[in-house]
Scaffold this active site. Structure first.
Site, PDB file in Angstrom:
ATOM      1  N   TYR A 184      15.389  29.657   8.827  1.00 37.60           N
ATOM      2  CA  TYR A 184      14.148  30.345   9.198  1.00 37.60           C
ATOM      3  C   TYR A 184      14.030  30.479  10.717  1.00 37.60           C
ATOM      4  O   TYR A 184      14.257  29.511  11.450  1.00 37.60           O
ATOM      5  CB  TYR A 184      12.940  29.572   8.685  1.00 37.60           C
ATOM      6  CG  TYR A 184      12.666  29.770   7.213  1.00 37.60           C
ATOM      7  CD1 TYR A 184      12.421  31.041   6.692  1.00 37.60           C
ATOM      8  CD2 TYR A 184      12.643  28.682   6.348  1.00 37.60           C
ATOM      9  CE1 TYR A 184      12.162  31.209   5.337  1.00 37.60           C
ATOM     10  CE2 TYR A 184      12.383  28.846   4.995  1.00 37.60           C
ATOM     11  CZ  TYR A 184      12.138  30.119   4.496  1.00 37.60           C
ATOM     12  OH  TYR A 184      11.877  30.276   3.162  1.00 37.60           O
ATOM     13  N   LYS A 242       0.843  -1.206   0.000  1.00 32.29           N
ATOM     14  CA  LYS A 242       0.000   0.000   0.000  1.00 32.29           C
ATOM     15  C   LYS A 242       0.876   1.253   0.000  1.00 32.29           C
ATOM     16  O   LYS A 242       2.081   1.177   0.291  1.00 32.29           O
ATOM     17  CB  LYS A 242      -0.911  -0.027   1.229  1.00 32.29           C
ATOM     18  CG  LYS A 242      -0.167  -0.048   2.564  1.00 32.29           C
ATOM     19  CD  LYS A 242      -1.089  -0.410   3.734  1.00 32.29           C
ATOM     20  CE  LYS A 242      -0.317  -0.427   5.045  1.00 32.29           C
ATOM     21  NZ  LYS A 242      -1.158  -0.918   6.165  1.00 32.29           N
TER      22      LYS A 242
HETATM   23  C1  PLP Z   1      -0.403  -1.883   6.815  1.00 31.35           C
HETATM   24  C2  PLP Z   1      -0.963  -3.185   7.222  1.00 31.35           C
HETATM   25  C3  PLP Z   1      -0.148  -4.319   7.326  1.00 31.35           C
HETATM   26  C4  PLP Z   1       1.361  -4.237   7.250  1.00 31.35           C
HETATM   27  O1  PLP Z   1       1.827  -3.787   8.499  1.00 31.35           O
HETATM   28  P1  PLP Z   1       3.384  -3.625   8.843  1.00 31.35           P
HETATM   29  O2  PLP Z   1       3.369  -3.205  10.266  1.00 31.35           O
HETATM   30  O3  PLP Z   1       3.904  -2.598   7.932  1.00 31.35           O
HETATM   31  O4  PLP Z   1       4.020  -4.947   8.632  1.00 31.35           O
HETATM   32  C5  PLP Z   1      -0.744  -5.540   7.562  1.00 31.35           C
HETATM   33  N1  PLP Z   1      -2.088  -5.640   7.705  1.00 31.35           N
HETATM   34  C6  PLP Z   1      -2.911  -4.570   7.652  1.00 31.35           C
HETATM   35  C7  PLP Z   1      -4.364  -4.742   7.840  1.00 31.35           C
HETATM   36  C8  PLP Z   1      -2.371  -3.298   7.425  1.00 31.35           C
HETATM   37  O5  PLP Z   1      -3.168  -2.237   7.397  1.00 31.35           O
END
Ligand code: PLP
Length: 389
Positions: A271, A51
């Protein structure tokens, strides 16, 4: 984003020549991490969570490399991400949408052979209605809420769904899943609590494989692995649990020195002039800023590295640049145009995150679009441009 994504083969070469920051993504290390997890959790199957554009590293490249290494189960968060990725995956790969679907996008999803996670009664019923409309079963996984209170059917909804006549004929249960709230904390009672609730809820549904573990869960004991694990951050080199990190580093980030200067004691820097040189200092301005994901919370906190020397950030992070205090380097060691290390052997993504007061996930997914990106160490895979051709 892969070279040539904009349909212009020169974009990659232009970025290499013009960029101030160079992001190197080691697909060999990514694959090694995948194999390490797969060996650890076997006989459970190992999926890949890609994702948010593969945690900012380029979903097409990351998924392509993992597919070449044998991964066949991929998770994204949004249908849009899935629609972009689906044509690049092997025909026998499975692609799941973690958030499920907004109303009205079910037919688009089903037509593309993409599978939503069913997180609520409403999502489940809309998917069933789509199966009915298409006149064929539409298998899907169901997520149950075992205690995180984010996504998934709560217990009462699981009972309702289990009682809906014929539901699982129209929607054969692919697997039942849940997600851990505290996977990166070993020894917390919350994990054991969720495991028990997951077990209870899963038993209300038809027998099906189970998916429970994210990265942290993969490194908890076997009882958390189920049949299909869903690592994300650990594939990309992030520590799955606190303490020694068993994963190989996937990301390196280097940035060029734009300008060097000497300032007298008492001179304000950046800044707000929030850094004031306590003694005469030598400063280097680097061409990476918060628009590139070098988080503003690293102002006066983070550092870069050069020749084994830590170069603290002086003053605030700007949009396009940061200023480093390079006084500790030997005279003449650093020149305009030289590359300093922002992520690499001296400074992991977890270390940067700790300096920034955040987690490695946010460091990776914030990495901007202005870097020249180099993918190294991977198997041959089609670029997005080739795949679209
Ligand atoms: C993002 C996500 C993962 C992966 O999690 P990590 O901590 O990056 O390994 C797995 N399952 C679900 C439902 C997620 O939203």
């Amino acid at each position: 984003m892969l070279e040539g994504h904009h349909g212009n083969a020169d974009v990659g070469a232009r970025a290499r020549a013009a960029a101030w920051g160079i992001l190197t993504i080691d697909l060999g290390a990514l694959i090694a991490n995948y194999r390490l997890i797969a060996a650890r959790v076997a006989p459970a199957r190992t999926a890949a969570v890609v994702k948010a554009d593969g945690y900012g590293l380029g979903a097409a490249a990351v998924a392509g490399a993992l597919a070449a290494a044998g991964c066949r189960d991929f998770f994204v968060a949004l249908l849009d991400e899935a629609l972009d990725l689906e044509p690049l995956l092997p025909p026998d790969a499975r692609l799941y949408v973690l958030n499920g679907l907004p109303a009205g996008s079910e037919a688009l999803c089903a037509g593309a052979g993409i599978v939503p996670i069913l997180n609520s009664l409403d999502q489940a019923r809309r998917w069933r209605a789509t199966a009915a409309a298409l006149g064929r079963p539409l298998p899907a996984p169901i997520q149950v809420d075992s205690g995180m209170s984010r996504l998934g059917l709560p217990a009462d909804a699981v009972v309702v769904l289990a009682g809906e006549a014929g539901f699982f004929d129209d929607v054969p249960l692919t697997f039942v899943m849940s997600h851990l709230a505290c996977a990166d904390e070993t020894g917390t009672l919350a994990n054991e609590d969720q495991r028990r609730r997951f077990d209870t809820l899963a038993k209300l549904l038809p027998p099906a494989p189970r998916s429970f573990a994210n990265s942290g869960g993969c490194f908890l004991d076997d009882a958390f692995h189920g049949d299909l694990v869903r690592p994300g951050i650990s594939l990309y080199g992030g520590a799955p649990l606190p303490g020694a990190n068993p994963m190989a580093a996937v990301v390196a980030l280097a940035a060029r020195v734009v300008q060097l200067r000497d300032v007298p004691a008492g001179q304000g820097v950046g800044y707000g002039l929030t850094f004031v040189a306590p003694t005469p200092r030598r400063l280097a301005t680097i061409g990476v800023g918060y628009a590139d994901g070098w988080l503003r919370s690293l102002s006066n906190r983070g550092a870069a590295w050069f020749g084994g020397v830590r170069l603290p950030i002086a003053g605030r992070v700007s949009m396009d640049s940061i200023i480093l205090d390079v006084t500790d380097l030997p005279e003449g060691a650093l020149h305009e145009g030289d590359l300093v290390e922002l992520i690499g052997p001296h400074q992991s993504i977890d270390a940067v995150a700790a300096d920034a007061g955040t987690i490695a996930y946010e460091v990776l997914t914030s990495l901007g679009r202005r870097y020249a990106r180099h993918y190294v160490g991977g198997p041959a895979f089609p670029s997005q441009a080739e795949a679209n051709a």
